[in-house]
Design an enzyme around this catalytic site. Structure first.
Site, PDB file in Angstrom:
ATOM      1  N   ASP A 104      32.120  23.195  18.194  1.00  0.00           N
ATOM      2  CA  ASP A 104      33.388  23.527  18.833  1.00  0.00           C
ATOM      3  C   ASP A 104      34.169  24.831  18.710  1.00  0.00           C
ATOM      4  O   ASP A 104      35.007  25.094  19.530  1.00  0.00           O
ATOM      5  CB  ASP A 104      34.067  22.155  18.890  1.00  0.00           C
ATOM      6  CG  ASP A 104      34.730  21.994  17.618  1.00  0.00           C
ATOM      7  OD1 ASP A 104      35.013  22.887  16.622  1.00  0.00           O
ATOM      8  OD2 ASP A 104      35.337  21.055  17.286  1.00  0.00           O
ATOM      9  N   HIS A 119      24.716  22.220  13.153  1.00  0.00           N
ATOM     10  CA  HIS A 119      24.293  21.635  14.394  1.00  0.00           C
ATOM     11  C   HIS A 119      24.354  22.702  15.706  1.00  0.00           C
ATOM     12  O   HIS A 119      24.562  22.562  16.716  1.00  0.00           O
ATOM     13  CB  HIS A 119      24.877  20.490  14.724  1.00  0.00           C
ATOM     14  CG  HIS A 119      24.652  19.381  13.632  1.00  0.00           C
ATOM     15  ND1 HIS A 119      25.267  18.180  13.497  1.00  0.00           N
ATOM     16  CD2 HIS A 119      23.651  19.320  12.864  1.00  0.00           C
ATOM     17  CE1 HIS A 119      24.919  17.603  12.656  1.00  0.00           C
ATOM     18  NE2 HIS A 119      23.616  18.152  12.115  1.00  0.00           N
ATOM     19  N   CYS A 127      16.147  29.650  25.872  1.00  0.00           N
ATOM     20  CA  CYS A 127      15.171  29.016  26.820  1.00  0.00           C
ATOM     21  C   CYS A 127      14.363  28.132  25.971  1.00  0.00           C
ATOM     22  O   CYS A 127      14.089  28.593  24.870  1.00  0.00           O
ATOM     23  CB  CYS A 127      14.435  30.131  27.460  1.00  0.00           C
ATOM     24  SG  CYS A 127      12.922  29.789  27.843  1.00  0.00           S
ATOM     25  N   CYS A 149      10.806  33.435  32.369  1.00  0.00           N
ATOM     26  CA  CYS A 149       9.428  32.868  31.883  1.00  0.00           C
ATOM     27  C   CYS A 149       9.420  31.585  32.458  1.00  0.00           C
ATOM     28  O   CYS A 149       8.063  30.908  32.480  1.00  0.00           O
ATOM     29  CB  CYS A 149       9.403  32.661  30.656  1.00  0.00           C
ATOM     30  SG  CYS A 149      10.087  31.295  29.764  1.00  0.00           S
ATOM     31  N   GLY A 186      36.669  14.095   8.085  1.00  0.00           N
ATOM     32  CA  GLY A 186      36.231  13.715   9.450  1.00  0.00           C
ATOM     33  C   GLY A 186      35.006  13.361   9.857  1.00  0.00           C
ATOM     34  O   GLY A 186      34.458  13.819  10.996  1.00  0.00           O
ATOM     35  N   THR A 187      34.156  12.842   8.829  1.00  0.00           N
ATOM     36  CA  THR A 187      32.694  12.662   9.343  1.00  0.00           C
ATOM     37  C   THR A 187      32.328  11.254   9.075  1.00  0.00           C
ATOM     38  O   THR A 187      32.892  10.796   7.783  1.00  0.00           O
ATOM     39  CB  THR A 187      31.801  13.790   8.727  1.00  0.00           C
ATOM     40  OG1 THR A 187      30.423  13.353   8.971  1.00  0.00           O
ATOM     41  CG2 THR A 187      31.861  13.862   7.173  1.00  0.00           C
ATOM     42  N   ALA A 230      43.334  13.689   9.583  1.00  0.00           N
ATOM     43  CA  ALA A 230      43.152  15.140   8.830  1.00  0.00           C
ATOM     44  C   ALA A 230      44.135  16.126   9.105  1.00  0.00           C
ATOM     45  O   ALA A 230      44.836  16.849   8.087  1.00  0.00           O
ATOM     46  CB  ALA A 230      41.994  15.650   9.204  1.00  0.00           C
TER      47      ALA A 230
HETATM   48  C1  BJW Z   1      39.099  11.070  11.668  1.00  0.00           C
HETATM   49  C2  BJW Z   1      40.118  11.468  12.596  1.00  0.00           C
HETATM   50  C3  BJW Z   1      41.090  11.885  12.214  1.00  0.00           C
HETATM   51  C4  BJW Z   1      38.529  10.159  13.635  1.00  0.00           C
HETATM   52  N1  BJW Z   1      41.131  12.577  11.126  1.00  0.00           N
HETATM   53  N2  BJW Z   1      39.177  11.608  10.377  1.00  0.00           N
HETATM   54  C5  BJW Z   1      16.706   7.493   9.288  1.00  0.00           C
HETATM   55  C6  BJW Z   1      17.377   7.743   8.068  1.00  0.00           C
HETATM   56  C7  BJW Z   1      17.606   9.098   7.784  1.00  0.00           C
HETATM   57  C8  BJW Z   1      17.585   9.878   8.640  1.00  0.00           C
HETATM   58  C9  BJW Z   1      17.016   9.786   9.921  1.00  0.00           C
HETATM   59  C10 BJW Z   1      16.448   8.427  10.100  1.00  0.00           C
HETATM   60  N3  BJW Z   1      15.881   8.523  11.317  1.00  0.00           N
HETATM   61  C11 BJW Z   1      16.057   9.690  12.023  1.00  0.00           C
HETATM   62  C12 BJW Z   1      16.791  10.414  11.163  1.00  0.00           C
HETATM   63  C13 BJW Z   1      17.015  11.983  11.163  1.00  0.00           C
HETATM   64  C14 BJW Z   1      18.326  12.075  11.958  1.00  0.00           C
HETATM   65  C15 BJW Z   1      19.335  11.520  11.641  1.00  0.00           C
HETATM   66  O1  BJW Z   1      19.969  11.559  10.512  1.00  0.00           O
HETATM   67  N4  BJW Z   1      19.675  10.171  12.070  1.00  0.00           N
HETATM   68  C16 BJW Z   1      20.561   9.131  11.768  1.00  0.00           C
HETATM   69  C17 BJW Z   1      21.724   9.228  12.763  1.00  0.00           C
HETATM   70  C18 BJW Z   1      20.047   8.014  11.196  1.00  0.00           C
HETATM   71  N5  BJW Z   1      18.586  13.616  11.813  1.00  0.00           N
HETATM   72  C19 BJW Z   1      18.021  14.578  12.471  1.00  0.00           C
HETATM   73  O2  BJW Z   1      17.150  14.103  13.224  1.00  0.00           O
HETATM   74  C20 BJW Z   1      18.438  15.875  12.215  1.00  0.00           C
HETATM   75  N6  BJW Z   1      17.236  16.556  12.026  1.00  0.00           N
HETATM   76  C21 BJW Z   1      16.402  16.596  10.998  1.00  0.00           C
HETATM   77  O3  BJW Z   1      16.433  15.378  10.398  1.00  0.00           O
HETATM   78  O4  BJW Z   1      15.164  17.560  11.293  1.00  0.00           O
HETATM   79  C22 BJW Z   1      14.188  17.005  10.417  1.00  0.00           C
HETATM   80  C23 BJW Z   1      13.100  16.449  11.107  1.00  0.00           C
HETATM   81  C24 BJW Z   1      12.533  17.215  12.089  1.00  0.00           C
HETATM   82  C25 BJW Z   1      11.479  16.760  12.948  1.00  0.00           C
HETATM   83  C26 BJW Z   1      11.117  15.522  12.845  1.00  0.00           C
HETATM   84  C27 BJW Z   1      11.820  14.679  12.200  1.00  0.00           C
HETATM   85  C28 BJW Z   1      12.934  15.261  11.190  1.00  0.00           C
HETATM   86  C29 BJW Z   1      19.293  16.742  13.190  1.00  0.00           C
HETATM   87  C30 BJW Z   1      20.609  15.901  13.674  1.00  0.00           C
HETATM   88  C31 BJW Z   1      21.358  16.400  14.833  1.00  0.00           C
HETATM   89  C32 BJW Z   1      22.782  15.975  15.124  1.00  0.00           C
HETATM   90  N7  BJW Z   1      23.043  16.343  16.404  1.00  0.00           N
HETATM   91  C33 BJW Z   1      24.321  15.956  16.773  1.00  0.00           C
HETATM   92  C34 BJW Z   1      24.631  16.315  18.251  1.00  0.00           C
HETATM   93  C35 BJW Z   1      24.959  18.010  17.971  1.00  0.00           C
HETATM   94  C36 BJW Z   1      25.003  18.668  19.462  1.00  0.00           C
HETATM   95  C37 BJW Z   1      26.293  18.262  20.189  1.00  0.00           C
HETATM   96  O5  BJW Z   1      27.472  18.189  19.736  1.00  0.00           O
HETATM   97  O6  BJW Z   1      26.024  17.583  21.064  1.00  0.00           O
HETATM   98  O7  BJW Z   1      25.419  16.183  15.858  1.00  0.00           O
HETATM   99  S1  BJW Z   1      24.505  14.312  16.904  1.00  0.00           S
HETATM  100  C38 BJW Z   1      26.133  14.120  16.394  1.00  0.00           C
HETATM  101  O8  BJW Z   1      26.400  13.516  14.972  1.00  0.00           O
HETATM  102  C39 BJW Z   1      26.694  15.535  16.180  1.00  0.00           C
HETATM  103  C40 BJW Z   1      27.581  15.586  14.632  1.00  0.00           C
HETATM  104  O9  BJW Z   1      27.568  16.834  14.172  1.00  0.00           O
HETATM  105  C41 BJW Z   1      26.839  14.426  14.178  1.00  0.00           C
HETATM  106  C42 BJW Z   1      27.766  13.915  12.982  1.00  0.00           C
HETATM  107  O10 BJW Z   1      28.600  13.107  13.614  1.00  0.00           O
HETATM  108  P1  BJW Z   1      30.065  13.308  12.847  1.00  0.00           P
HETATM  109  O11 BJW Z   1      30.450  14.544  12.902  1.00  0.00           O
HETATM  110  O12 BJW Z   1      30.217  12.865  11.741  1.00  0.00           O
HETATM  111  O13 BJW Z   1      31.006  12.575  13.800  1.00  0.00           O
HETATM  112  P2  BJW Z   1      31.046  10.681  14.030  1.00  0.00           P
HETATM  113  O14 BJW Z   1      31.699  10.454  15.413  1.00  0.00           O
HETATM  114  O15 BJW Z   1      30.086  10.134  13.800  1.00  0.00           O
HETATM  115  O16 BJW Z   1      32.326  10.491  12.986  1.00  0.00           O
HETATM  116  C43 BJW Z   1      33.637  10.991  13.180  1.00  0.00           C
HETATM  117  C44 BJW Z   1      34.415  10.530  12.068  1.00  0.00           C
HETATM  118  O17 BJW Z   1      35.865  11.048  12.003  1.00  0.00           O
HETATM  119  C45 BJW Z   1      34.613   8.940  11.696  1.00  0.00           C
HETATM  120  O18 BJW Z   1      34.165   8.534  10.563  1.00  0.00           O
HETATM  121  C46 BJW Z   1      36.020   8.821  12.109  1.00  0.00           C
HETATM  122  O19 BJW Z   1      36.747   7.698  11.212  1.00  0.00           O
HETATM  123  C47 BJW Z   1      36.680  10.041  11.546  1.00  0.00           C
HETATM  124  N8  BJW Z   1      37.883  10.399  12.321  1.00  0.00           N
HETATM  125  N9  BJW Z   1      39.577  10.720  14.008  1.00  0.00           N
HETATM  126  C48 BJW Z   1      40.120  12.160   9.911  1.00  0.00           C
HETATM  127  N10 BJW Z   1      42.122  12.361  13.027  1.00  0.00           N
HETATM  128 ZN    ZN Z   2      11.973  31.823  28.568  1.00  0.00          ZN
END
Ligand code: BJW
Ligand code: ZN
Length: 245
Positions: A104, A119, A127, A149, A186-187, A230
């Protein structure tokens, strides 16, 4: 009222390298929805159902609708007290690094200088075929925009199953290895490989400080947990630090 421990303030006083590993919760007080929990749903879809390449290929209009909706919210949002406190801390510590999972731009807009974006960035597009960047405003008047393309243009973010940008991940990993204090803010710490940086920092000897409104996957592994918003806790830690410097 949350009390900040004296030993954490002492550790901060003796530290030069501070890392903030942040997630969606740091932007919640700016009005940006988190991914998980009931607030994390958009039109009844889970992020896992939309944030992946297959979903995009199946229904690019729907995935773009989600990103364009979020883009509008991000544009209207402002950095909150948590982002601003991290930026201010740059004037008090030799090395302050932000390693964020967020797309963001709020850390940059708050004034943080050294940022690794694990991320991607919601302002960017490219593309799916030739990977050419399209970082200008896109025109959706004739459907999902395409590259010369013929490839569809997609948001410049990292979806499930995709590799993280290597330079950003390696920068974040190096910061985690060199951190003296590693704040986790906040994760839910469930998405890998990003969440693994907490354990990298811990194994390298950093003091781990978690700030979250609730317990998470990593709460039992950290040195200090502060449960609350936070935007309230980070300014409080910084105020206590300045009082005792
Ligand atoms: C507060 C608050 C306040 C609220 N104050 N706090 C099994 C085991 C392990 C790994 C895997 C598995 N199966 C698959 C995987 C891999 C997968 C993964 O980890 N999955 C798990 C979910 C199981 N990971 C991937 O695929 C990654 N790539 C990868 O592994 O590549 C290698 C590979 C390649 C090819 C084949 C296989 C492997 C890529 C991950 C990409 C994540 N993308 C997203 C979207 C980004 C784009 C977008 O914004 O749209 O990223 S998903 C989403 O989750 C986003 C975030 O960055 C990410 C993390 O979320 P975050 O930031 O923690 O948010 P929340 O909502 O979960 O938590 C918010 C927190 O804030 C909470 O705790 C609240 O309590 C708190 N909170 N208000 C303080 N005021
Ligand atoms: Zn292209």
């Amino acid at each position: 009222m949350i009390e900040i421990s004296d030993s954490l303030i002492d550790t901060l006083k003796n530290s030069e390298s501070i890392v903030f590993f942040t997630g969606a919760g740091i932007s919640a007080e700016s009005g940006i929805a988190t991914f998980r929990g009931k607030e994390g749903l958009w039109n009844k879809f889970k992020p896992e159902e939309l944030a992946n390449f297959d979903a995009f290929m199946r229904n690019p209009e729907l995935v773009w609708e989600w990103y364009n909706y979020r883009r509008r919210i991000v544009h209207e949002a402002k950095p909150n007290a948590a982002h601003l406190t991290i930026a201010k801390m740059q004037n008090h510590f030799k090395d302050v690094t932000v390693v964020t999972q967020n797309v963001d731009n709020l850390h940059r807009r708050a004034g943080s200088k050294k940022i690794f974006e694990l991320h991607g960035n919601i302002e960017k597009n490219y593309c799916i075929n030739c990977k050419k960047d399209f970082n200008e405003e896109l025109d959706f008047s004739s459907g999902v925009p395409k590259c010369d393309c013929g490839g569809l243009i997609r948001p410049g973010v990292v979806w499930f199953g995709e590799f993280l940008p290597e330079d950003q991940y390696l920068g974040g990993e190096k910061a985690a290895m060199n951190a003296e204090v590693f704040f986790v803010v906040g994760t839910s710490a469930v998405v890998y490989p990003a969440a693994g940086l907490v354990y990298t920092a811990k194994a390298s000897g950093a003091t781990i400080v978690e700030i979250n409104i609730e317990e998470t996957e990593i709460s039992s592994s950290v040195n200090y947990s502060y449960f609350g918003k936070a935007g309230e806790i980070l300014p409080k830690i910084f105020e206590e630090y300045k009082l005792r410097v």
